[in-house]
Write a protein that holds these residues in place. Structure first.
Motif, mmCIF file in Angstrom:
data_model
loop_
_atom_site.group_PDB
_atom_site.id
_atom_site.type_symbol
_atom_site.label_atom_id
_atom_site.label_comp_id
_atom_site.label_asym_id
_atom_site.label_seq_id
_atom_site.Cartn_x
_atom_site.Cartn_y
_atom_site.Cartn_z
ATOM 1 N N LYS A 85 0.818 -1.209 0.000
ATOM 2 C CA LYS A 85 0.000 0.000 0.000
ATOM 3 C C LYS A 85 0.851 1.257 0.000
ATOM 4 C CE LYS A 85 -3.953 2.132 2.298
ATOM 5 N NZ LYS A 85 -4.921 2.028 3.424
ATOM 6 N N ASN A 86 1.834 1.318 0.909
ATOM 7 C CA ASN A 86 2.733 2.470 0.972
ATOM 8 C C ASN A 86 4.020 2.043 1.669
ATOM 9 O OD1 ASN A 86 2.173 2.657 3.856
ATOM 10 N ND2 ASN A 86 0.246 3.645 3.260
ATOM 11 N N GLU A 87 4.869 3.011 1.930
ATOM 12 C CA GLU A 87 6.184 2.715 2.483
ATOM 13 C C GLU A 87 6.132 2.259 3.936
ATOM 14 O OE1 GLU A 87 8.664 6.084 1.843
ATOM 15 O OE2 GLU A 87 8.270 6.163 -0.307
ATOM 16 N N LYS A 88 4.986 2.432 4.603
ATOM 17 C CA LYS A 88 4.848 2.014 5.998
ATOM 18 C C LYS A 88 4.076 0.708 6.132
ATOM 19 C CE LYS A 88 4.963 6.755 7.787
ATOM 20 N NZ LYS A 88 4.262 7.780 8.598
ATOM 21 N N SER A 89 3.679 0.129 4.999
ATOM 22 C CA SER A 89 2.886 -1.100 5.021
ATOM 23 C C SER A 89 3.705 -2.277 4.536
ATOM 24 C CB SER A 89 1.642 -0.943 4.136
ATOM 25 O OG SER A 89 0.878 0.161 4.546
ATOM 26 N N ASP A 90 3.463 -3.432 5.130
ATOM 27 C CA ASP A 90 4.120 -4.653 4.674
ATOM 28 C C ASP A 90 3.396 -5.194 3.441
ATOM 29 O OD1 ASP A 90 6.182 -4.806 6.478
ATOM 30 O OD2 ASP A 90 5.026 -5.928 7.958
ATOM 31 N N LEU A 103 5.466 -15.775 1.397
ATOM 32 C CA LEU A 103 6.040 -14.442 1.222
ATOM 33 C C LEU A 103 6.877 -14.097 2.443
ATOM 34 C CD1 LEU A 103 6.238 -11.788 -0.396
ATOM 35 C CD2 LEU A 103 4.198 -11.022 0.838
ATOM 36 N N GLU A 104 8.147 -13.811 2.233
ATOM 37 C CA GLU A 104 9.073 -13.503 3.322
ATOM 38 C C GLU A 104 9.438 -12.027 3.345
ATOM 39 O OE1 GLU A 104 10.009 -15.615 5.570
ATOM 40 O OE2 GLU A 104 9.087 -17.390 4.647
ATOM 41 N N GLY A 105 8.765 -11.213 2.573
ATOM 42 C CA GLY A 105 9.155 -9.819 2.409
ATOM 43 C C GLY A 105 8.658 -8.907 3.509
ATOM 44 N N THR A 106 9.263 -7.727 3.572
ATOM 45 C CA THR A 106 8.873 -6.680 4.505
ATOM 46 C C THR A 106 9.392 -5.340 3.983
ATOM 47 O OG1 THR A 106 9.057 -5.867 6.770
ATOM 48 C CG2 THR A 106 10.946 -7.034 5.883
ATOM 49 N N THR A 107 8.699 -4.267 4.364
ATOM 50 C CA THR A 107 9.160 -2.925 4.009
ATOM 51 C C THR A 107 9.715 -2.202 5.230
ATOM 52 O OG1 THR A 107 6.913 -2.083 4.340
ATOM 53 C CG2 THR A 107 7.555 -2.657 2.088
ATOM 54 N N LYS A 108 9.828 -2.922 6.348
ATOM 55 C CA LYS A 108 10.354 -2.307 7.555
ATOM 56 C C LYS A 108 11.815 -1.926 7.359
ATOM 57 C CE LYS A 108 7.195 -4.713 10.691
ATOM 58 N NZ LYS A 108 7.085 -5.665 11.809
ATOM 59 N N GLU A 109 12.199 -0.810 7.970
ATOM 60 C CA GLU A 109 13.555 -0.277 7.862
ATOM 61 C C GLU A 109 13.961 -0.071 6.400
ATOM 62 O OE1 GLU A 109 16.153 -2.850 9.979
ATOM 63 O OE2 GLU A 109 15.204 -2.483 11.929
ATOM 64 N N LYS A 110 12.956 0.248 5.578
ATOM 65 C CA LYS A 110 13.173 0.561 4.161
ATOM 66 C C LYS A 110 13.888 -0.573 3.403
ATOM 67 C CE LYS A 110 13.303 5.547 4.923
ATOM 68 N NZ LYS A 110 14.057 6.815 4.718
ATOM 69 N N ASN A 113 11.573 -5.537 0.748
ATOM 70 C CA ASN A 113 11.874 -6.933 0.455
ATOM 71 C C ASN A 113 10.593 -7.663 0.088
ATOM 72 O OD1 ASN A 113 12.764 -9.549 0.372
ATOM 73 N ND2 ASN A 113 13.824 -9.494 2.325
ATOM 74 N N ILE A 114 10.564 -8.269 -1.088
ATOM 75 C CA ILE A 114 9.404 -9.059 -1.512
ATOM 76 C C ILE A 114 9.867 -10.458 -1.926
ATOM 77 C CG2 ILE A 114 7.829 -7.188 -2.165
ATOM 78 C CD1 ILE A 114 8.910 -7.311 -4.977
ATOM 79 N N SER A 115 10.800 -10.987 -1.136
ATOM 80 C CA SER A 115 11.320 -12.329 -1.406
ATOM 81 C C SER A 115 10.273 -13.383 -1.071
ATOM 82 C CB SER A 115 12.584 -12.588 -0.576
ATOM 83 O OG SER A 115 13.559 -11.602 -0.810
ATOM 84 N N ILE A 116 10.404 -14.548 -1.680
ATOM 85 C CA ILE A 116 9.504 -15.665 -1.393
ATOM 86 C C ILE A 116 10.325 -16.903 -1.063
ATOM 87 C CG2 ILE A 116 7.631 -14.795 -2.846
ATOM 88 C CD1 ILE A 116 8.492 -16.824 -4.992
ATOM 89 N N GLN A 117 9.710 -17.793 -0.305
ATOM 90 C CA GLN A 117 10.355 -19.065 0.015
ATOM 91 C C GLN A 117 9.549 -20.199 -0.612
ATOM 92 O OE1 GLN A 117 12.232 -20.208 3.935
ATOM 93 N NE2 GLN A 117 10.417 -21.516 4.049
ATOM 94 N N LEU A 118 10.269 -21.080 -1.271
ATOM 95 C CA LEU A 118 9.641 -22.241 -1.902
ATOM 96 C C LEU A 118 10.051 -23.476 -1.117
ATOM 97 C CD1 LEU A 118 7.998 -23.464 -4.228
ATOM 98 C CD2 LEU A 118 10.117 -23.564 -5.566
#
Length: 228
Positions: A85-90, A103-110, A113-118
């Motif tokens: 949604k924005n820079e403060k949302s995961d 989904l292993e991603g996060t936008t925390k601490e800028k 990250n939108i990595s995935i685990q298979l």
């Protein structure tokens, strides 16, 4: 008239090129997607593997869409689709094609990250995995990056013998050069001291000769003339 027109035409051409460069510069420095430096990663059959992906934008983002696709010689499908949604949302997942994907991603601490685990990978999972990002805030500018996954029966141990030999040889050569330089400095120092000592000896010997020969400036006592 023709000569006067050429400089004006040239200036107009360079002005146009400059404006084009200014127009393209924000695009080239805006949305970027990366899956890391490795172009190929390996996973053992039956294990889990992380497929990395990060993005960055100089202009920020809003309602950013991302998705992962799988492409092999005979198959193409969207594995996961999500939105940030924005820079403060995961990141949030809207669609997932395979339950083994997390989904292993996060936008925390800028990190963006939108990595995935298979999980529980199979040999059929071998193929190209592409991470896509589309940013509505940049007029739906879209970028992607691709990484190749190779599923193997077991990971081969890397033989570092040749590397160790090369490092040993290089280290030995460097050590030898250092020893030669130190030895050279030592010899130079000894020769310098030897020359200085010889010089002192020559000066001292010259003074002694003058004294023995009764030359002016000698310290020998002058004998009085013998009376007849």
């Amino acid at each position: 008239m023709s000569r006067a027109g050429k400089p004006g035409k040239a200036r107009a051409t360079w002005l146009g090129i400059g404006l084009l460069g200014l127009f393209l510069l924000p695009t080239s420095l805006s949305l970027e997607v990366s899956v890391g430096k490795a172009t190929t990663i390996y996973a053992v059959n039956g294990t889990a593997i992380l497929l990395p992906c990060t993005f960055s934008s100089c202009f920020g983002f809003e309602n950013l869409r991302f998705w992962w696709s799988y492409n092999s010689s005979d198959t193409y499908r969207i594995l996961i689709d999500g939105i940030v949604k924005n820079e403060k949302s995961d990141p949030k997942v809207r669609l997932k094609d395979d339950d083994r994907i997390t989904l292993e991603g996060t936008t925390k601490e800028k990190m963006n990250n939108i990595s995935i685990q298979l999980s529980n990978v199979e040999f059929s999972d071998t193929g190209k995995y592409s991470c896509y990002v589309r940013n509505p805030k940049e007029k739906d500018l879209q970028h992607h990056a691709t990484i190749f996954l190779q599923v193997v029966d077991k990971l081969e141990e890397v033989d570092n013998t040749v590397t160790l030999i090369i490092l040993s040889v290089v280290g030995g050569v460097i050590g030898l050069l250092i020893c030669i330089l130190l030895l050279k400095k030592l010899i130079t120092f000894i020769l310098k001291k030897t020359r200085e000592k010889k010089k002192e000896c020559l000066v001292s010997s010259s003074g002694n000769d003058n004294t023995e020969n009764g030359l002016p400036g000698s310290k020998a006592e002058e004998k009085p003339p013998t009376k007849v």
